[in-house]
Scaffold this motif. Sequence first.
Motif, PDB file in Angstrom:
ATOM      1  N   GLY A 100     -13.283  33.530  23.425  1.00  0.00           N
ATOM      2  CA  GLY A 100     -13.518  33.154  24.817  1.00  0.00           C
ATOM      3  C   GLY A 100     -14.191  31.810  24.966  1.00  0.00           C
ATOM      4  O   GLY A 100     -13.975  31.100  25.956  1.00  0.00           O
ATOM      5  N   ALA A 101     -15.030  31.430  23.992  1.00  0.00           N
ATOM      6  CA  ALA A 101     -15.730  30.146  24.080  1.00  0.00           C
ATOM      7  C   ALA A 101     -14.825  28.973  23.750  1.00  0.00           C
ATOM      8  O   ALA A 101     -15.039  27.859  24.267  1.00  0.00           O
ATOM      9  CB  ALA A 101     -16.940  30.148  23.140  1.00  0.00           C
ATOM     10  N   GLY A 102     -13.824  29.180  22.897  1.00  0.00           N
ATOM     11  CA  GLY A 102     -12.954  28.076  22.499  1.00  0.00           C
ATOM     12  C   GLY A 102     -12.195  27.445  23.655  1.00  0.00           C
ATOM     13  O   GLY A 102     -12.229  26.215  23.822  1.00  0.00           O
ATOM     14  N   PRO A 103     -11.466  28.208  24.481  1.00  0.00           N
ATOM     15  CA  PRO A 103     -10.771  27.582  25.621  1.00  0.00           C
ATOM     16  C   PRO A 103     -11.710  26.874  26.593  1.00  0.00           C
ATOM     17  O   PRO A 103     -11.356  25.824  27.145  1.00  0.00           O
ATOM     18  CB  PRO A 103     -10.067  28.783  26.292  1.00  0.00           C
ATOM     19  N   LYS A 104     -12.904  27.424  26.810  1.00  0.00           N
ATOM     20  CA  LYS A 104     -13.852  26.754  27.700  1.00  0.00           C
ATOM     21  C   LYS A 104     -14.332  25.430  27.096  1.00  0.00           C
ATOM     22  O   LYS A 104     -14.482  24.427  27.804  1.00  0.00           O
ATOM     23  CB  LYS A 104     -15.042  27.674  27.977  1.00  0.00           C
ATOM     24  N   ALA A 105     -14.571  25.418  25.790  1.00  0.00           N
ATOM     25  CA  ALA A 105     -14.972  24.173  25.135  1.00  0.00           C
ATOM     26  C   ALA A 105     -13.854  23.140  25.198  1.00  0.00           C
ATOM     27  O   ALA A 105     -14.109  21.943  25.438  1.00  0.00           O
ATOM     28  CB  ALA A 105     -15.355  24.456  23.681  1.00  0.00           C
TER      29      ALA A 105
ATOM     30  N   ARG B 107     -24.107  33.964  28.716  1.00  0.00           N
ATOM     31  CA  ARG B 107     -23.629  34.767  29.845  1.00  0.00           C
ATOM     32  C   ARG B 107     -22.892  36.003  29.356  1.00  0.00           C
ATOM     33  O   ARG B 107     -22.980  37.071  29.978  1.00  0.00           O
ATOM     34  CB  ARG B 107     -22.714  33.913  30.726  1.00  0.00           C
ATOM     35  N   ARG B 108     -22.161  35.874  28.251  1.00  0.00           N
ATOM     36  CA  ARG B 108     -21.456  37.040  27.717  1.00  0.00           C
ATOM     37  C   ARG B 108     -22.451  38.106  27.261  1.00  0.00           C
ATOM     38  O   ARG B 108     -22.263  39.304  27.519  1.00  0.00           O
ATOM     39  CB  ARG B 108     -20.565  36.607  26.546  1.00  0.00           C
ATOM     40  N   ASN B 109     -23.520  37.692  26.589  1.00  0.00           N
ATOM     41  CA  ASN B 109     -24.541  38.647  26.162  1.00  0.00           C
ATOM     42  C   ASN B 109     -25.249  39.285  27.352  1.00  0.00           C
ATOM     43  O   ASN B 109     -25.546  40.483  27.347  1.00  0.00           O
ATOM     44  CB  ASN B 109     -25.555  37.944  25.258  1.00  0.00           C
ATOM     45  N   GLU B 110     -25.534  38.482  28.382  1.00  0.00           N
ATOM     46  CA  GLU B 110     -26.169  39.032  29.574  1.00  0.00           C
ATOM     47  C   GLU B 110     -25.262  40.044  30.265  1.00  0.00           C
ATOM     48  O   GLU B 110     -25.729  41.101  30.726  1.00  0.00           O
ATOM     49  CB  GLU B 110     -26.537  37.902  30.536  1.00  0.00           C
ATOM     50  N   ALA B 111     -23.961  39.737  30.342  1.00  0.00           N
ATOM     51  CA  ALA B 111     -23.030  40.686  30.959  1.00  0.00           C
ATOM     52  C   ALA B 111     -22.939  41.974  30.143  1.00  0.00           C
ATOM     53  O   ALA B 111     -22.924  43.082  30.694  1.00  0.00           O
ATOM     54  CB  ALA B 111     -21.652  40.047  31.097  1.00  0.00           C
TER      55      ALA B 111
ATOM     56  N   VAL C 161     -20.406  26.027  25.021  1.00  0.00           N
ATOM     57  CA  VAL C 161     -20.299  27.208  24.144  1.00  0.00           C
ATOM     58  C   VAL C 161     -21.558  28.066  24.239  1.00  0.00           C
ATOM     59  O   VAL C 161     -21.487  29.301  24.358  1.00  0.00           O
ATOM     60  CB  VAL C 161     -20.055  26.756  22.692  1.00  0.00           C
ATOM     61  N   ILE C 162     -22.730  27.437  24.214  1.00  0.00           N
ATOM     62  CA  ILE C 162     -23.975  28.203  24.287  1.00  0.00           C
ATOM     63  C   ILE C 162     -24.090  28.912  25.635  1.00  0.00           C
ATOM     64  O   ILE C 162     -24.507  30.082  25.708  1.00  0.00           O
ATOM     65  CB  ILE C 162     -25.170  27.270  24.050  1.00  0.00           C
ATOM     66  N   THR C 163     -23.714  28.238  26.708  1.00  0.00           N
ATOM     67  CA  THR C 163     -23.769  28.861  28.035  1.00  0.00           C
ATOM     68  C   THR C 163     -22.834  30.064  28.115  1.00  0.00           C
ATOM     69  O   THR C 163     -23.197  31.120  28.657  1.00  0.00           O
ATOM     70  CB  THR C 163     -23.410  27.835  29.110  1.00  0.00           C
ATOM     71  N   HIS C 164     -21.625  29.928  27.568  1.00  0.00           N
ATOM     72  CA  HIS C 164     -20.673  31.053  27.596  1.00  0.00           C
ATOM     73  C   HIS C 164     -21.205  32.235  26.796  1.00  0.00           C
ATOM     74  O   HIS C 164     -21.135  33.386  27.259  1.00  0.00           O
ATOM     75  CB  HIS C 164     -19.330  30.592  27.038  1.00  0.00           C
TER      76      HIS C 164
END
Length: 528
Positions: free
Chosen positions: A320-325, A466-470, A460-463
């Motif tokens: 999930g982090a790769g496409p956002k990066a 947020r994934r851990n928080e979700a 990447v760190i932000t994603h």
Amino acid sequence: MARGGKAFKAVAKGMAVVASAAAVIERRRRAAMAADPHELAVPALADGHPLAHEQAVAEGRVPAVVETPGPAPAPLTEPAPAAAVPTGPAVAGVPAPAAAAPVAPTAHAGLGREYHPGRPATPAEALPWGLRVAAESTWRLLLLGAALYVVFYVVDMLRLVAFSVLASLLIAALLEPSVSWLRRRRAPRSLAAGVVFLSGLAGIGLVGWFVVWQVSTNLPDVTAQVKDGVNQLRDWLITGPLHLTQQQIKDFADQITKAITTNTDQLTSASITGAQIAVEVLTALLMTFFTTFFLLYDGERIWNWALRGLPRQSRFAMAGAGPKAWATLTAYVRGTVCVAFIDAVCIGIGIDLLGVPLAMPLAVIIFLGAFVPLVGALVTGTVAVLIALVTQGPWTALMVLVVLIAVMQVESHILQPLILGRAVRVHPLGVVLGVAAGGIIGGIGGAVVAVPLIAVTNTVITHLRRRNEAGQAVFTALEAAREAAERTAAGRPGAAATAPAPANATTSTNATTSTTPLTKPAAQPVTD
């Protein structure tokens, strides 16, 4: 690595040594605690304490009493009130309560020291909590610093490959939207990648040819103007406030000539180094073009192959982090090209109106320098200021400097927030510090790739956060639902097994209501 990298290496080596020593000390401390069975022993309670017997049974000093079934107890009746036992001096017929025996310190097994109830079990427990947290955080940070040092050292050893790959990623991020557009028009993947790659290569070649053509065309005029400027500078040194003489200027020129002639060996070695650099640059260009084509042609398969090399627990998060990066990198490159083009056009028009020669080549140089945010266009613009100073005089150079500062202010306060604000999401101070650190570590290439690297890392760190928080929120909701179901089942025994769920109950009721036949009641016989 640049000159400043030597100091960084020395500091990182010292940090690695300290981190290793801290890790050894921590391992020995944990081994000593594991080898000492009484490290966390609880002091023995007095004989009169209500929990003394339970503690003795738990420690194995007194055998546990196993209760055997006996006769049924007598029915409970209200007990008679117990007589009050005096706590003061002894009363006739009633003995005074026994005083609790003092707890004698016991030898601490394995370490040969006595254990006292008021003393911490380990020396680490005697330290304040904040100091212990700071110490453990420090050696962990030192380990991270040592790991970063190893990463930078490997990158420095393979800087040719590293910079080629990074440059390929930047170029592919710029050209990939065109490939996607052709793919949506049902063009084959190889044809779309080849057409876009060749078009980009042709564009770069045309820009280089234009710069060489402009420089070769205006070089004679610029050389004559530079000679005139040097003569004016010499006249100013003689007639100006410095009041130098012809002999002093001649001696200074002779010293420069002597320094050049006496350092022939160094110049020869420098020329050899220059040839090596030329070979490295050519190799890096070929590697960059090769990597760029395959990123455009087969980028998705390359990413899937890289994901398979990660641990199984990390694949879903990085997938999930790769496409956002990649989206962040694409937006950054396209926005940077737009900002650099605006800077080059505005500054080029300004220096052309002021009569500075080589306006178009200077605009191209400023365009390339603007790929370093906030400071690149200003640094490359100083070349235009120097040319204006030599060819047109100090007033024209001052006006060129004013144009540069004005364009930089527009870029910082308008262009950067509007075009790159959503893509980068990094404070300007972080951008400047990142550019400075990248320039110290990797020179010009490090300064160019520093900001996109910071932007991608931030995404990447932000994603991941947020994934851990979700995930934590979902886990908390499921735990709350489970606890609510357990409380409901505990309050109404058997309700969970017999009563249906609310939704099913509603559906069943509606179904029952809808399936009940609506029949007309039978007619009653008419009687007279």
